[in-house]
Design a protein around this motif. Structure first.
Motif, PDB file in Angstrom:
ATOM      1  N   GLN A 209      38.091  23.179  45.360  1.00  7.20           N
ATOM      2  CA  GLN A 209      37.899  24.590  45.701  1.00  7.20           C
ATOM      3  C   GLN A 209      39.008  24.972  46.659  1.00  7.20           C
ATOM      4  O   GLN A 209      39.276  24.257  47.624  1.00  7.20           O
ATOM      5  N   PHE A 210      39.671  26.068  46.389  1.00  7.86           N
ATOM      6  CA  PHE A 210      40.700  26.557  47.304  1.00  7.86           C
ATOM      7  C   PHE A 210      40.723  28.075  47.173  1.00  7.86           C
ATOM      8  O   PHE A 210      39.825  28.643  46.544  1.00  7.86           O
ATOM      9  N   ALA A 211      41.679  28.721  47.787  1.00 12.17           N
ATOM     10  CA  ALA A 211      41.650  30.185  47.733  1.00 12.17           C
ATOM     11  C   ALA A 211      43.056  30.744  47.610  1.00 12.17           C
ATOM     12  O   ALA A 211      44.035  30.111  48.020  1.00 12.17           O
ATOM     13  N   GLN A 212      43.114  31.905  47.013  1.00 11.16           N
ATOM     14  CA  GLN A 212      44.400  32.579  46.827  1.00 11.16           C
ATOM     15  C   GLN A 212      44.288  34.045  47.234  1.00 11.16           C
ATOM     16  O   GLN A 212      43.192  34.597  47.288  1.00 11.16           O
ATOM     17  N   VAL A 213      45.440  34.646  47.497  1.00  8.29           N
ATOM     18  CA  VAL A 213      45.499  36.107  47.566  1.00  8.29           C
ATOM     19  C   VAL A 213      46.383  36.542  46.415  1.00  8.29           C
ATOM     20  O   VAL A 213      47.566  36.184  46.357  1.00  8.29           O
ATOM     21  N   GLU A 214      45.795  37.270  45.497  1.00  7.90           N
ATOM     22  CA  GLU A 214      46.556  37.811  44.378  1.00  7.90           C
ATOM     23  C   GLU A 214      47.167  39.131  44.819  1.00  7.90           C
ATOM     24  O   GLU A 214      46.583  39.856  45.626  1.00  7.90           O
ATOM     25  N   GLY A 215      48.335  39.434  44.310  1.00  9.28           N
ATOM     26  CA  GLY A 215      48.928  40.751  44.566  1.00  9.28           C
ATOM     27  C   GLY A 215      49.391  41.337  43.246  1.00  9.28           C
ATOM     28  O   GLY A 215      49.868  40.595  42.373  1.00  9.28           O
ATOM     29  N   LEU A 216      49.225  42.633  43.062  1.00 10.50           N
ATOM     30  CA  LEU A 216      49.697  43.276  41.829  1.00 10.50           C
ATOM     31  C   LEU A 216      50.147  44.694  42.137  1.00 10.50           C
ATOM     32  O   LEU A 216      49.417  45.469  42.767  1.00 10.50           O
ATOM     33  N   VAL A 217      51.372  44.989  41.718  1.00 12.90           N
ATOM     34  CA  VAL A 217      51.894  46.362  41.853  1.00 12.90           C
ATOM     35  C   VAL A 217      52.387  46.798  40.483  1.00 12.90           C
ATOM     36  O   VAL A 217      53.145  46.064  39.838  1.00 12.90           O
ATOM     37  N   ILE A 218      51.918  47.930  40.025  1.00 15.48           N
ATOM     38  CA  ILE A 218      52.426  48.481  38.756  1.00 15.48           C
ATOM     39  C   ILE A 218      52.754  49.952  38.987  1.00 15.48           C
ATOM     40  O   ILE A 218      51.947  50.698  39.559  1.00 15.48           O
ATOM     41  N   ASP A 219      53.956  50.325  38.571  1.00 17.44           N
ATOM     42  CA  ASP A 219      54.343  51.732  38.702  1.00 17.44           C
ATOM     43  C   ASP A 219      55.585  51.932  37.851  1.00 17.44           C
ATOM     44  O   ASP A 219      56.061  50.988  37.216  1.00 17.44           O
ATOM     45  N   LYS A 220      56.141  53.126  37.893  1.00 17.64           N
ATOM     46  CA  LYS A 220      57.398  53.324  37.177  1.00 17.64           C
ATOM     47  C   LYS A 220      58.530  52.746  38.034  1.00 17.64           C
ATOM     48  O   LYS A 220      58.483  52.817  39.263  1.00 17.64           O
ATOM     49  N   ASP A 221      59.527  52.169  37.374  1.00 16.21           N
ATOM     50  CA  ASP A 221      60.742  51.670  38.055  1.00 16.21           C
ATOM     51  C   ASP A 221      60.510  50.584  39.103  1.00 16.21           C
ATOM     52  O   ASP A 221      61.185  50.547  40.132  1.00 16.21           O
ATOM     53  N   ILE A 222      59.549  49.732  38.893  1.00 16.93           N
ATOM     54  CA  ILE A 222      59.371  48.598  39.821  1.00 16.93           C
ATOM     55  C   ILE A 222      60.282  47.463  39.356  1.00 16.93           C
ATOM     56  O   ILE A 222      60.314  47.128  38.166  1.00 16.93           O
ATOM     57  N   ASN A 223      61.053  46.906  40.288  1.00 17.71           N
ATOM     58  CA  ASN A 223      61.945  45.809  39.914  1.00 17.71           C
ATOM     59  C   ASN A 223      61.763  44.617  40.857  1.00 17.71           C
ATOM     60  O   ASN A 223      60.989  44.693  41.823  1.00 17.71           O
ATOM     61  N   ILE A 224      62.519  43.555  40.581  1.00 22.77           N
ATOM     62  CA  ILE A 224      62.293  42.316  41.332  1.00 22.77           C
ATOM     63  C   ILE A 224      62.690  42.453  42.811  1.00 22.77           C
ATOM     64  O   ILE A 224      62.206  41.714  43.670  1.00 22.77           O
ATOM     65  N   GLY A 225      63.524  43.454  43.103  1.00 22.59           N
ATOM     66  CA  GLY A 225      63.871  43.733  44.504  1.00 22.59           C
ATOM     67  C   GLY A 225      62.630  44.123  45.304  1.00 22.59           C
ATOM     68  O   GLY A 225      62.485  43.763  46.476  1.00 22.59           O
ATOM     69  N   HIS A 226      61.714  44.868  44.647  1.00 19.70           N
ATOM     70  CA  HIS A 226      60.463  45.251  45.329  1.00 19.70           C
ATOM     71  C   HIS A 226      59.619  44.015  45.638  1.00 19.70           C
ATOM     72  O   HIS A 226      59.005  43.908  46.703  1.00 19.70           O
TER      73      HIS A 226
END
Ligand code: PHE
Length: 345
Positions: A209-226
């Motif tokens: 058993q362990f834990a994570q923090v998931e993150g998700l961003v979706i929008d127009k023009d999102i790139n790897i720099g963000h």
């Protein structure tokens, strides 16, 4: 003759009052000398038998005598009462110089402290907190994340199955699919801290058993720099301004490109030491740009929308932050371990 008797009674009374040593005695004397059946009271009935010219002075003498006795009794009673009060106060006094009893204050498990800290950092960047179930379906845990049945990448996550389609979630990533479903094509900016489960050997760095923090961003023009800027800010807020991050290419079926993110080692500042095994870096999370298949499967047009996602190991962060050497310490509830974090919370 009668006046003499009165003088005698008064003298007797005063002597007894003087000799009394407790309040109860005085109350009794009051009854004896001033009560209805007292000598003075019964002498009052003699007034009628006296010649007129004596009546007034006799009555006055009795009154005076009673008054005198009464005053003396009250005076002494007051002394006794004061003494009693002082004794009571002395007995009940509190010695404020004594040390008090230590109130037992518990401490929060660093696991929860770190979740709050991570959450605060992302809330500050405008993320919302999303939730999802720990008992998950194959669909959300794997299929909607571009991991169809029999996909070899499922082997990376040795799974506890409840039945063929139900399992203990192996990562917080199913919350990505659940959030996209709920947002129905609208932009997304969420994190999801939570527990995850994998069949694993339990040792100093692994736990079933362990834990994570998931993150998700979706929008127009999102790139790897963000993605990079977001994680850099997170690393600096969590581990200190001097920390740098490094992205290494990696593979996850639900992101493309995929990266592992390392931070510079706090111990050697990036030069290389035994803690970072000579590399100067320590791995803290995985992430990448949301795979077009994942966007499509979850109702987003990959030609219009793009996004990034990441998964941070919570215990990993807490271990680095607090210098904890064994992941199992978070889960065994040893109060000696937990109490060390009491003051910092
Ligand atoms: N779910 C991945 C894991 O558990 C981490 C991850 C999350 C990677 C989001 C990419 C994007 O290993």
């Amino acid at each position: 003759m009668a006046n003499e008797k009165i003088t005698q009674i008064v003298a007797n009374a005063l002597e007894k009052i003087k000799a009394s040593s407790i309040a109860d005695e005085l109350v009794e004397l009051k009854n004896t000398f001033l009560g209805k059946k007292s000598e003075l009271s019964s002498m009052t009935s003699l007034i009628g038998t006296l010649p007129n010219e004596e009546k007034k002075s006799f009555g006055a003498a009795i009154h005076e005598a009673k008054e005198k006795i009464s005053v003396e009794i009250e005076k002494k009673l007051a002394i006794f009462r004061e003494k009693e009060l002082n004794e009571k106060l002395a007995k009940e006094s509190i010695d404020i110089s004594l040390p008090g009893k230590d109130a037992h204050v518990g401490a929060r498990n660093p696991f929860h402290v770190i979740i709050d800290e991570i959450t605060d950092i992302f809330l500050g960047m405008g993320f919302e907190v999303a939730k999802g179930p720990e008992i998950e379906s194959d669909l959300y845990n794997f299929e909607l994340l571009n991991l169809p049945k029999d996909h070899p990448a499922r082997d990376m996550q040795d799974t506890f199955y409840i039945d063929a389609n139900t399992l203990l979630r192996t990562h917080t990533s199913p919350v990505q699919a659940r959030t996209m479903e709920a947002k129905k094509g609208e932009p997304v900016r969420i994190i999801c801290p939570g527990k995850t489960y994998r069949r694993d050997d339990d040792d100093a760095t692994h736990s079933h058993q362990f834990a994570q923090v998931e993150g998700l961003v979706i929008d127009k023009d999102i790139n790897i720099g963000h993605l990079k800027a977001t994680l850099e800010l997170f690393a600096k807020k969590m581990f200190g301004e001097k920390r740098e991050i490094r992205l290494r290419s990696s593979f996850f079926p639900f992101t493309e490109p995929s990266v592992e993110v390392d931070i510079t080692c706090a111990n050697c500042g990036g030069k290389g030491c035994n803690i970072c095994k000579g590399t100067g870096y320590i791995e803290i999370l995985g992430g990448g740009m949301v795979h077009p298949n994942v966007l499509k499967m979850n109702g987003y047009d990959p030609d219009k929308y793009s996004g990034f996602a990441f998964g941070i190991g919570i215990e990993r962060v807490a271990m680095l932050r607090y210098g904890i050497d064994d992941i199992r310490k978070f889960y065994t509830n040893d109060v000696r371990f937990i109490h060390q974090f009491g003051k910092k919370n």
